[in-house]
Design a protein around this motif. Structure first.
Motif, PDB file in Angstrom:
ATOM      1  N   ASP A 195      35.379  29.788  49.731  1.00 36.58           N
ATOM      2  CA  ASP A 195      36.873  29.317  49.471  1.00 36.58           C
ATOM      3  C   ASP A 195      37.622  30.703  49.393  1.00 36.58           C
ATOM      4  O   ASP A 195      37.760  31.445  48.271  1.00 36.58           O
ATOM      5  CB  ASP A 195      37.014  28.627  48.023  1.00 36.58           C
ATOM      6  N   ILE A 196      38.208  31.153  50.358  1.00 38.98           N
ATOM      7  CA  ILE A 196      38.787  32.451  50.673  1.00 38.98           C
ATOM      8  C   ILE A 196      39.949  32.480  49.680  1.00 38.98           C
ATOM      9  O   ILE A 196      40.421  33.426  48.942  1.00 38.98           O
ATOM     10  CB  ILE A 196      38.990  32.714  52.083  1.00 38.98           C
ATOM     11  N   ASP A 197      40.918  31.536  49.694  1.00 39.93           N
ATOM     12  CA  ASP A 197      41.708  31.368  48.782  1.00 39.93           C
ATOM     13  C   ASP A 197      41.615  31.645  47.267  1.00 39.93           C
ATOM     14  O   ASP A 197      42.401  32.454  46.676  1.00 39.93           O
ATOM     15  CB  ASP A 197      42.684  30.117  48.971  1.00 39.93           C
ATOM     16  N   ALA A 198      40.515  31.189  46.710  1.00 40.08           N
ATOM     17  CA  ALA A 198      40.114  31.210  45.452  1.00 40.08           C
ATOM     18  C   ALA A 198      39.685  32.766  45.137  1.00 40.08           C
ATOM     19  O   ALA A 198      39.972  33.257  44.210  1.00 40.08           O
ATOM     20  CB  ALA A 198      38.805  30.395  45.000  1.00 40.08           C
ATOM     21  N   LEU A 199      38.930  33.359  46.260  1.00 42.08           N
ATOM     22  CA  LEU A 199      38.641  34.669  46.106  1.00 42.08           C
ATOM     23  C   LEU A 199      40.048  35.496  45.858  1.00 42.08           C
ATOM     24  O   LEU A 199      40.044  36.408  45.135  1.00 42.08           O
ATOM     25  CB  LEU A 199      37.933  35.204  47.331  1.00 42.08           C
ATOM     26  N   VAL A 200      41.002  35.075  46.692  1.00 34.85           N
ATOM     27  CA  VAL A 200      42.294  36.058  46.641  1.00 34.85           C
ATOM     28  C   VAL A 200      42.863  35.974  45.298  1.00 34.85           C
ATOM     29  O   VAL A 200      43.227  36.876  44.626  1.00 34.85           O
ATOM     30  CB  VAL A 200      43.321  35.462  47.823  1.00 34.85           C
ATOM     31  N   ALA A 201      42.744  34.836  44.790  1.00 33.29           N
ATOM     32  CA  ALA A 201      43.475  34.618  43.401  1.00 33.29           C
ATOM     33  C   ALA A 201      42.540  35.170  42.261  1.00 33.29           C
ATOM     34  O   ALA A 201      43.101  35.742  41.321  1.00 33.29           O
ATOM     35  CB  ALA A 201      43.316  33.119  43.012  1.00 33.29           C
ATOM     36  N   ASP A 202      41.236  35.181  42.623  1.00 35.89           N
ATOM     37  CA  ASP A 202      40.329  36.056  41.487  1.00 35.89           C
ATOM     38  C   ASP A 202      40.694  37.475  41.513  1.00 35.89           C
ATOM     39  O   ASP A 202      40.712  38.099  40.419  1.00 35.89           O
ATOM     40  CB  ASP A 202      38.951  35.772  42.095  1.00 35.89           C
ATOM     41  N   LYS A 204      43.469  38.811  42.369  1.00 44.99           N
ATOM     42  CA  LYS A 204      44.875  39.236  41.791  1.00 44.99           C
ATOM     43  C   LYS A 204      44.787  39.077  40.309  1.00 44.99           C
ATOM     44  O   LYS A 204      45.470  39.827  39.623  1.00 44.99           O
ATOM     45  CB  LYS A 204      45.895  38.044  42.314  1.00 44.99           C
ATOM     46  N   ALA A 205      43.840  38.183  39.907  1.00 41.74           N
ATOM     47  CA  ALA A 205      43.659  38.031  38.356  1.00 41.74           C
ATOM     48  C   ALA A 205      42.718  39.017  37.738  1.00 41.74           C
ATOM     49  O   ALA A 205      42.642  39.200  36.459  1.00 41.74           O
ATOM     50  CB  ALA A 205      43.078  36.660  37.854  1.00 41.74           C
ATOM     51  N   GLN A 206      42.078  39.915  38.884  1.00 43.88           N
ATOM     52  CA  GLN A 206      41.102  41.116  38.251  1.00 43.88           C
ATOM     53  C   GLN A 206      39.993  40.607  37.557  1.00 43.88           C
ATOM     54  O   GLN A 206      39.760  41.272  36.314  1.00 43.88           O
ATOM     55  CB  GLN A 206      42.180  42.121  37.420  1.00 43.88           C
ATOM     56  N   ASP A 207      39.481  39.295  37.964  1.00 38.45           N
ATOM     57  CA  ASP A 207      38.526  38.681  37.128  1.00 38.45           C
ATOM     58  C   ASP A 207      37.050  39.099  37.953  1.00 38.45           C
ATOM     59  O   ASP A 207      36.826  38.217  39.068  1.00 38.45           O
ATOM     60  CB  ASP A 207      38.716  37.251  36.820  1.00 38.45           C
ATOM     61  N   LEU A 208      36.230  39.962  37.701  1.00 37.68           N
ATOM     62  CA  LEU A 208      35.210  40.348  38.369  1.00 37.68           C
ATOM     63  C   LEU A 208      33.985  39.179  38.340  1.00 37.68           C
ATOM     64  O   LEU A 208      33.480  39.006  39.306  1.00 37.68           O
ATOM     65  CB  LEU A 208      34.465  41.574  37.666  1.00 37.68           C
ATOM     66  N   LYS A 209      33.935  38.463  37.220  1.00 36.68           N
ATOM     67  CA  LYS A 209      32.956  37.406  37.215  1.00 36.68           C
ATOM     68  C   LYS A 209      33.343  36.483  38.095  1.00 36.68           C
ATOM     69  O   LYS A 209      32.404  36.001  38.850  1.00 36.68           O
ATOM     70  CB  LYS A 209      32.904  37.064  35.678  1.00 36.68           C
ATOM     71  N   LYS A 210      34.581  35.938  38.087  1.00 38.79           N
ATOM     72  CA  LYS A 210      35.043  34.924  38.887  1.00 38.79           C
ATOM     73  C   LYS A 210      34.934  35.109  40.653  1.00 38.79           C
ATOM     74  O   LYS A 210      34.550  34.320  41.423  1.00 38.79           O
ATOM     75  CB  LYS A 210      36.389  34.318  38.978  1.00 38.79           C
TER      76      LYS A 210
END
Length: 291
Positions: A195-202, A204-210
């Motif tokens: 899920d590349i879109d989810a990765l982009v969102a992660d 942007k959110a600066q969430d390393l675990k996600k």
């Protein structure tokens, strides 16, 4: 300016999806590209002759038109009718044929360096337009940082900088043909796409675990069954504290992301002792866009 010294940085793919195979044989991709602080060093000098010459610390690398460094220098020499020659001394540290854009980043550094040395006045965008003629990864290697790559990899969109963290790199002794991997990739209803879109969102959110949880590389479905050592290296990294580990590009290099430097150091030592990998490096995410 008669000479210039440059760092050519490696990349990893935090996510790699292949959308479809085009009629011209190329594959359309969606990838998250990320620069890391592992690099080759290039010294470029003007010479009295009109020739392009190069030397390298690895005896098996070509030093003629079969090297992307030579192709990059020739491209600019021909276009701008540069009469002077150049000599490139390339010190390779990035693993070769490893899914880390080693050749492409060297070519990008030559384009950048010759643009500076000969005062060609090309913008980064103009260098990127020329870079794609050499290889699909060259424009990204000029851009650097965190980016979404689409098309055949040349359609780039800058993303916010990736969270800085330790990165463990391990390349086994096997060599993988990118051509073989893409030719044997099955794209059908059963293909599990990251899920590349989810990765982009992660990102942007600066969430390393996600980010770690959403990493994925569809090419692993081809490379790992043919080279099981890649799965062994991934598992070894996870057992030694990586929050996730994945193959970069078409392989065979594996990278692991870590939250703490101390854990990464221990994993680095354990990986070296395991004998699973021929080359092991401990580095970090690198977001400085300057070459």
């Amino acid at each position: 300016m008669n000479e210039i010294s440059l760092k050519a940085l490696a990349k990893i793919n935090l996510g790699l999806d292949v959308v479809r195979r085009r009629e011209d044989g190329y594959h359309e991709v969606r990838m998250i590209m990320q620069t890391i602080h592992l690099y080759d060093r290039l010294e470029i000098k003007k010479t009295g002759s009109a020739d392009i010459t190069m030397e390298t610390n690895l005896s098996f690398l070509p030093t003629n038109e079969n090297n992307l460094v030579y192709k990059a220098a020739k491209l600019l020499k021909d276009e701008f009718e540069i009469k002077e020659g150049v000599h490139v001394n390339l010190k390779k540290h990035i693993p070769v044929a490893a899914g880390m854009a080693g050749g492409s980043t060297d070519a990008a550094a030559v384009l950048y360096g010759m643009n500076r040395m000969f005062g060609l006045g090309l913008s980064k965008k103009e260098l990127m337009e020329r870079g794609v003629k050499i290889g699909a990864d060259v424009p990204y290697c000029l851009m650097r940082g965190t980016a979404l790559a689409e098309g055949i990899g040349e359609d780039l969109s800058a993303l916010p900088p990736m969270v800085k963290c330790p990165v463990l790199i391990a390349k086994p002794s096997v060599n993988v043909s990118t051509k073989f991997v893409y030719e044997n990739l099955k794209l059908d209803d059963t293909t599990v796409h990251p899920d590349i879109d989810a990765l982009v969102a992660d990102i942007k959110a600066q969430d390393l675990k996600k980010i770690a949880a959403d990493m994925g590389n569809v090419l692993e479905t081809v490379t790992i069954p043919n080279y099981p050592v890649i799965a062994d290296i991934k598992q070894h990294m996870l057992e030694h504290g990586a929050i996730n580990a994945m193959m970069s590009g078409s392989g065979p290099t594996v990278f692991g992301l870590f939250e703490k430097e101390e854990t990464a150091q221990e994993a680095f030592t354990a990986m070296k002792q395991s004998g699973l990998a021929k080359q092991v490096y401990l580095t970090s995410i690198y977001n400085n866009a300057r070459i």
